[in-house]
Scaffold this motif. Structure first.
Motif, PDB file in Angstrom:
ATOM      1  N   ARG A  10      50.862  36.529  52.792  1.00 55.27           N
ATOM      2  CA  ARG A  10      49.643  37.110  52.205  1.00 55.27           C
ATOM      3  C   ARG A  10      49.952  37.944  50.976  1.00 55.27           C
ATOM      4  O   ARG A  10      50.896  38.698  50.961  1.00 55.27           O
ATOM      5  CB  ARG A  10      48.917  37.997  53.239  1.00 55.27           C
ATOM      6  N   ARG A  11      49.190  37.756  49.938  1.00 52.62           N
ATOM      7  CA  ARG A  11      49.373  38.555  48.723  1.00 52.62           C
ATOM      8  C   ARG A  11      48.028  39.135  48.276  1.00 52.62           C
ATOM      9  O   ARG A  11      46.965  38.641  48.654  1.00 52.62           O
ATOM     10  CB  ARG A  11      49.940  37.674  47.601  1.00 52.62           C
ATOM     11  N   SER A  12      48.083  40.152  47.444  1.00 54.12           N
ATOM     12  CA  SER A  12      46.849  40.722  46.869  1.00 54.12           C
ATOM     13  C   SER A  12      46.433  39.847  45.697  1.00 54.12           C
ATOM     14  O   SER A  12      47.216  39.658  44.756  1.00 54.12           O
ATOM     15  CB  SER A  12      47.106  42.151  46.396  1.00 54.12           C
ATOM     16  N   ARG A  14      43.838  38.902  42.562  1.00 48.61           N
ATOM     17  CA  ARG A  14      42.953  39.596  41.612  1.00 48.61           C
ATOM     18  C   ARG A  14      42.306  38.644  40.610  1.00 48.61           C
ATOM     19  O   ARG A  14      41.807  39.083  39.574  1.00 48.61           O
ATOM     20  CB  ARG A  14      43.746  40.694  40.894  1.00 48.61           C
ATOM     21  N   VAL A  76      52.359  46.440  38.470  1.00 45.34           N
ATOM     22  CA  VAL A  76      51.913  46.247  39.858  1.00 45.34           C
ATOM     23  C   VAL A  76      52.128  44.783  40.242  1.00 45.34           C
ATOM     24  O   VAL A  76      52.717  44.472  41.278  1.00 45.34           O
ATOM     25  CB  VAL A  76      50.417  46.634  40.033  1.00 45.34           C
ATOM     26  N   SER A  82      46.741  43.933  37.915  1.00 47.53           N
ATOM     27  CA  SER A  82      45.771  44.929  38.384  1.00 47.53           C
ATOM     28  C   SER A  82      45.123  45.594  37.169  1.00 47.53           C
ATOM     29  O   SER A  82      45.527  45.343  36.025  1.00 47.53           O
ATOM     30  CB  SER A  82      46.492  45.987  39.213  1.00 47.53           C
ATOM     31  N   TYR A  94      37.732  42.775  40.419  1.00 43.61           N
ATOM     32  CA  TYR A  94      38.324  41.546  39.884  1.00 43.61           C
ATOM     33  C   TYR A  94      37.468  40.283  40.028  1.00 43.61           C
ATOM     34  O   TYR A  94      37.996  39.184  40.176  1.00 43.61           O
ATOM     35  CB  TYR A  94      39.685  41.310  40.562  1.00 43.61           C
ATOM     36  N   PHE A 119      42.352  52.203  56.996  1.00 42.92           N
ATOM     37  CA  PHE A 119      43.270  51.193  56.457  1.00 42.92           C
ATOM     38  C   PHE A 119      43.721  50.178  57.509  1.00 42.92           C
ATOM     39  O   PHE A 119      44.055  49.044  57.152  1.00 42.92           O
ATOM     40  CB  PHE A 119      44.448  51.857  55.729  1.00 42.92           C
ATOM     41  N   CYS A 137      42.064  41.528  48.326  1.00 44.01           N
ATOM     42  CA  CYS A 137      42.829  42.645  47.763  1.00 44.01           C
ATOM     43  C   CYS A 137      42.220  43.951  48.268  1.00 44.01           C
ATOM     44  O   CYS A 137      41.004  44.152  48.162  1.00 44.01           O
ATOM     45  CB  CYS A 137      42.799  42.608  46.232  1.00 44.01           C
ATOM     46  N   ILE A 138      43.044  44.799  48.826  1.00 44.00           N
ATOM     47  CA  ILE A 138      42.599  46.140  49.219  1.00 44.00           C
ATOM     48  C   ILE A 138      42.500  46.970  47.947  1.00 44.00           C
ATOM     49  O   ILE A 138      43.404  46.938  47.114  1.00 44.00           O
ATOM     50  CB  ILE A 138      43.600  46.779  50.209  1.00 44.00           C
ATOM     51  N   VAL A 139      41.398  47.694  47.783  1.00 43.66           N
ATOM     52  CA  VAL A 139      41.217  48.526  46.582  1.00 43.66           C
ATOM     53  C   VAL A 139      40.767  49.930  47.003  1.00 43.66           C
ATOM     54  O   VAL A 139      39.946  50.088  47.912  1.00 43.66           O
ATOM     55  CB  VAL A 139      40.195  47.873  45.613  1.00 43.66           C
ATOM     56  N   GLY A 140      41.327  50.924  46.344  1.00 44.87           N
ATOM     57  CA  GLY A 140      41.029  52.325  46.648  1.00 44.87           C
ATOM     58  C   GLY A 140      39.904  52.897  45.783  1.00 44.87           C
ATOM     59  O   GLY A 140      39.046  52.172  45.290  1.00 44.87           O
ATOM     60  N   ARG A 141      39.922  54.198  45.649  1.00 46.34           N
ATOM     61  CA  ARG A 141      38.944  54.941  44.835  1.00 46.34           C
ATOM     62  C   ARG A 141      37.517  54.851  45.368  1.00 46.34           C
ATOM     63  O   ARG A 141      36.556  55.044  44.610  1.00 46.34           O
ATOM     64  CB  ARG A 141      38.964  54.492  43.358  1.00 46.34           C
ATOM     65  N   LYS A 183      56.671  37.998  48.192  1.00 53.93           N
ATOM     66  CA  LYS A 183      57.337  39.029  47.389  1.00 53.93           C
ATOM     67  C   LYS A 183      58.549  39.566  48.150  1.00 53.93           C
ATOM     68  O   LYS A 183      58.385  40.116  49.251  1.00 53.93           O
ATOM     69  CB  LYS A 183      56.328  40.163  47.139  1.00 53.93           C
ATOM     70  N   ARG A 185      61.414  41.817  49.696  1.00 55.96           N
ATOM     71  CA  ARG A 185      61.392  43.231  50.092  1.00 55.96           C
ATOM     72  C   ARG A 185      62.641  43.948  49.620  1.00 55.96           C
ATOM     73  O   ARG A 185      63.709  43.326  49.479  1.00 55.96           O
ATOM     74  CB  ARG A 185      61.300  43.361  51.623  1.00 55.96           C
TER      75      ARG A 185
HETATM   76  C1  LIG Z   1      46.310  51.805  50.299  1.00 54.94           C
HETATM   77  C2  LIG Z   1      46.268  50.703  49.286  1.00 54.94           C
HETATM   78  C3  LIG Z   1      45.529  50.887  48.124  1.00 54.94           C
HETATM   79  C4  LIG Z   1      45.489  49.873  47.165  1.00 54.94           C
HETATM   80  N1  LIG Z   1      44.705  50.039  46.060  1.00 54.94           N
HETATM   81  C5  LIG Z   1      44.648  49.067  45.148  1.00 54.94           C
HETATM   82  C6  LIG Z   1      43.781  49.200  44.039  1.00 54.94           C
HETATM   83  O1  LIG Z   1      43.063  50.186  43.899  1.00 54.94           O
HETATM   84  N2  LIG Z   1      43.747  48.197  43.145  1.00 54.94           N
HETATM   85  C7  LIG Z   1      44.504  47.066  43.288  1.00 54.94           C
HETATM   86  O2  LIG Z   1      44.419  46.183  42.434  1.00 54.94           O
HETATM   87  N3  LIG Z   1      45.343  46.903  44.331  1.00 54.94           N
HETATM   88  C8  LIG Z   1      45.419  47.870  45.268  1.00 54.94           C
HETATM   89  N4  LIG Z   1      46.211  47.708  46.372  1.00 54.94           N
HETATM   90  C9  LIG Z   1      47.026  46.480  46.517  1.00 54.94           C
HETATM   91  C10 LIG Z   1      48.495  46.757  46.181  1.00 54.94           C
HETATM   92  O3  LIG Z   1      48.632  46.899  44.789  1.00 54.94           O
HETATM   93  C11 LIG Z   1      49.352  45.603  46.706  1.00 54.94           C
HETATM   94  O4  LIG Z   1      49.233  45.527  48.099  1.00 54.94           O
HETATM   95  C12 LIG Z   1      50.816  45.797  46.319  1.00 54.94           C
HETATM   96  O5  LIG Z   1      50.997  45.727  44.927  1.00 54.94           O
HETATM   97  C13 LIG Z   1      51.736  44.757  47.007  1.00 54.94           C
HETATM   98  O6  LIG Z   1      51.343  43.446  46.634  1.00 54.94           O
HETATM   99  P1  LIG Z   1      50.943  42.341  47.706  1.00 54.94           P
HETATM  100  O7  LIG Z   1      49.771  42.847  48.505  1.00 54.94           O
HETATM  101  O8  LIG Z   1      50.623  41.118  46.898  1.00 54.94           O
HETATM  102  O9  LIG Z   1      52.142  42.132  48.594  1.00 54.94           O
HETATM  103  C14 LIG Z   1      46.239  48.682  47.360  1.00 54.94           C
HETATM  104  C15 LIG Z   1      46.980  48.513  48.535  1.00 54.94           C
HETATM  105  C16 LIG Z   1      46.981  49.503  49.496  1.00 54.94           C
HETATM  106  C17 LIG Z   1      47.741  49.272  50.774  1.00 54.94           C
END
Ligand SMILES: Cc1cc2nc3c(=O)[nH]c(=O)nc-3n(C[C@H](O)[C@H](O)[C@H](O)COP(=O)(O)O)c2cc1C
Length: 196
Positions: A10-12, A14, A76, A82, A94, A119, A137-141, A183, A185
């Protein structure tokens, strides 16, 4: 694929196609979220699923504006840039086509357990999504986003109990382009203390 393999793959994501995510899949993703471990067994989160891509885009622009995008933390993700990597990206979501909004009890929002509980929900959601072939993709703020002018009115309109507030977003959709590779580790992140 085994569970561990899925967690590793699994990857994030965008970059999303303008294709809606099927309601049945969203329901399974929501279900995965609410079955997450939760502090004190309180089930103290509520999850909103937004399927209106136009509204998601509008909120995403507010979300991106809540980040200091010039903090210099580029790198990132080269394959899935990102808002920090690419300053031309307008929305912090995104272009995703569905958005999970994990909400927590306002009074407890600053506690570690409460944040952790939000989370775990988000993590269950992204893993279920991956299993269903939906990117995420998990996103904060979230807190900052809904503090901006006019944003609380949306929560009221959606009928969110005012005792709750958004803490984390989960972007969902179908990837535009190729799925990035696993990715690697960093070394030395695991420690075992063996049996005596
Ligand atoms: C707590 C948390 C907050 C995150 N916030 C953002 C965010 O605001 N924007 C974003 O593009 N990615 C965000 N991410 C995704 C991370 O950037 C991403 O998980 C990290 O770069 C590792 O990449 P991968 O998920 O592809 O393995 C967040 C992930 C976590 C766990």
């Amino acid at each position: 694929m085994e569970m561990l393999e899925k967690m590793k793959m699994r990857r994030s994501i965008r970059k999303y196609r303008k294709v809606p995510v099927e309601r049945e899949k969203l329901e399974m993703i929501m279900e995965a979220g609410i079955y997450a471990p939760n502090p004190g067994g309180r089930q103290g989160t509520k999850v909103i699923m937004l399927e209106d891509a136009e509204l998601i885009e509008k909120i995403g622009i507010v979300n991106a504006a809540c980040e200091n995008r010039n903090w210099g933390g580029r790198g990132v993700s080269p394959e899935q840039p990102s808002i920090i990597d690419d300053l031309s990206i307008r929305s912090g979501f995104y272009g995703c086509q569905a958005l999970g909004i994990v909400c927590v009890e306002r009074e407890r929002a600053a506690t570690v357990n409460c944040i952790g509980g939000a989370f775990t929900v988000a993590e269950n959601m992204v893993l279920e999504a991956y299993d269903l072939g939906v990117s995420s993709c998990i996103v904060g703020r979230a807190e900052a986003t809904f503090k901006q002018e006019g944003m609380q009115a949306l929560l009221d309109e959606w009928g969110l109990d005012p005792a709750y507030m958004p803490l984390v977003f989960v972007c969902l959709g179908y990837i535009d382009g190729n799925y990035p590779k696993l990715k690697p580790r960093h070394e030395g992140r695991t420690i075992y203390i063996g049996r005596k």
